[in-house]
Scaffold this motif. Structure first.
Motif, short mmCIF file in Angstrom:
data_model
loop_
_atom_site.label_atom_id
_atom_site.label_comp_id
_atom_site.label_asym_id
_atom_site.label_seq_id
_atom_site.Cartn_x
_atom_site.Cartn_y
_atom_site.Cartn_z
N VAL A 8 88.25 68.77 53.12
CA VAL A 8 87.65 67.54 53.61
C VAL A 8 86.25 67.92 54.06
O VAL A 8 86.05 68.92 54.77
CB VAL A 8 88.49 66.90 54.73
N PHE A 9 85.25 67.17 53.59
CA PHE A 9 83.87 67.45 53.97
C PHE A 9 83.63 66.95 55.39
O PHE A 9 84.02 65.84 55.75
CB PHE A 9 82.89 66.76 53.02
N VAL A 10 82.97 67.78 56.21
CA VAL A 10 82.71 67.42 57.60
C VAL A 10 81.24 67.65 57.94
O VAL A 10 80.60 68.54 57.40
CB VAL A 10 83.62 68.23 58.57
N ASP A 11 80.74 66.81 58.85
CA ASP A 11 79.35 66.90 59.28
C ASP A 11 79.09 68.13 60.16
O ASP A 11 78.01 68.69 60.14
CB ASP A 11 78.95 65.67 60.10
N ALA A 62 75.26 65.87 46.99
CA ALA A 62 76.15 64.84 46.44
C ALA A 62 77.15 64.32 47.47
O ALA A 62 77.71 63.24 47.30
CB ALA A 62 76.89 65.38 45.23
N VAL A 63 77.38 65.08 48.52
CA VAL A 63 78.43 64.73 49.47
C VAL A 63 78.12 63.47 50.30
O VAL A 63 78.96 62.56 50.37
CB VAL A 63 78.78 65.92 50.39
N PHE A 66 78.68 60.17 48.40
CA PHE A 66 80.10 60.05 48.06
C PHE A 66 80.91 59.63 49.28
O PHE A 66 81.68 58.66 49.24
CB PHE A 66 80.61 61.39 47.51
N ARG A 67 80.74 60.33 50.40
CA ARG A 67 81.49 60.00 51.61
C ARG A 67 81.12 58.62 52.13
O ARG A 67 81.99 57.88 52.58
CB ARG A 67 81.27 61.05 52.70
N ASN A 68 79.84 58.28 52.11
CA ASN A 68 79.42 56.95 52.57
C ASN A 68 80.06 55.85 51.74
O ASN A 68 80.49 54.83 52.28
CB ASN A 68 77.90 56.83 52.56
N ALA A 69 80.11 56.04 50.43
CA ALA A 69 80.72 55.04 49.55
C ALA A 69 82.21 54.88 49.86
O ALA A 69 82.72 53.76 49.92
CB ALA A 69 80.51 55.42 48.08
N LEU A 70 82.90 55.99 50.07
CA LEU A 70 84.31 55.91 50.41
C LEU A 70 84.51 55.15 51.73
O LEU A 70 85.34 54.25 51.82
CB LEU A 70 84.92 57.31 50.54
N ALA A 71 83.75 55.53 52.75
CA ALA A 71 83.88 54.90 54.06
C ALA A 71 83.54 53.41 54.00
O ALA A 71 84.26 52.58 54.58
CB ALA A 71 83.00 55.62 55.08
N GLU A 72 82.47 53.06 53.30
CA GLU A 72 82.09 51.65 53.19
C GLU A 72 83.16 50.81 52.50
O GLU A 72 83.35 49.64 52.83
CB GLU A 72 80.76 51.52 52.43
#
Length: 129
Positions: A8-11, A62-63, A66-72
């Motif tokens: 899981v990608f994390v900030d 790219a992350v 990608f993550r923003n699109a999933l969250a939105e």
């Protein structure tokens, strides 16, 4: 063949480690320095030799999109199974975890979705019997 590691990608790895261990209850499996980051994995206390979750830095260009699109779109990055979703929901709410979806029946499962504070939505699922 079996799944060994999922990521899981994390900030922020330190913040993610705190959330995934202190709040969700996972246990440290590996913490190896790799340049400015760490190979940081956690496991379920119920399966310490099972699948590891890599708390992976979200540095690749790219992350973020990608993550923003999933969250939105409300799409969870990961799904964790629990035995009693209502009890977990109450426990996590008491720890001030933000849920974007309260426990809801959905066919053969009962599910809820939370914000992991590190850029992801996480789904909790209880299988109905």
């Amino acid at each position: 063949m079996r799944i060994h590691i999922a990521s899981v990608f994390v900030d922020d790895q330190a913040k993610a480690f705190e959330f995934y261990t202190r709040v969700l209850g996972f246990r440290l499996k590996n913490d190896v320095p790799v340049g400015p980051f760490r190979w940081l994995t956690v496991v379920s206390p119920d399966a310490p030799d099972g699948t590891e979750l890599l708390l992976e830095p979200s540095e690749h260009p790219a992350v973020p999109p990608f993550r923003n699109a999933l969250a939105e779109d409300g799409i969870p990055a990961m799904s964790f199974q629990v035995d009693d979703i209502d009890a977990q929901y109450q426990r996590l709410k008491a720890l001030e975890v933000v849920f974007v979806q309260e426990p809801t029946d959905a066919g053969p499962v009962r599910m809820a979705v939370l914000n992991d504070t590190c850029g992801n939505l996480i789904q909790l699922v209880q299988m109905k019997e």
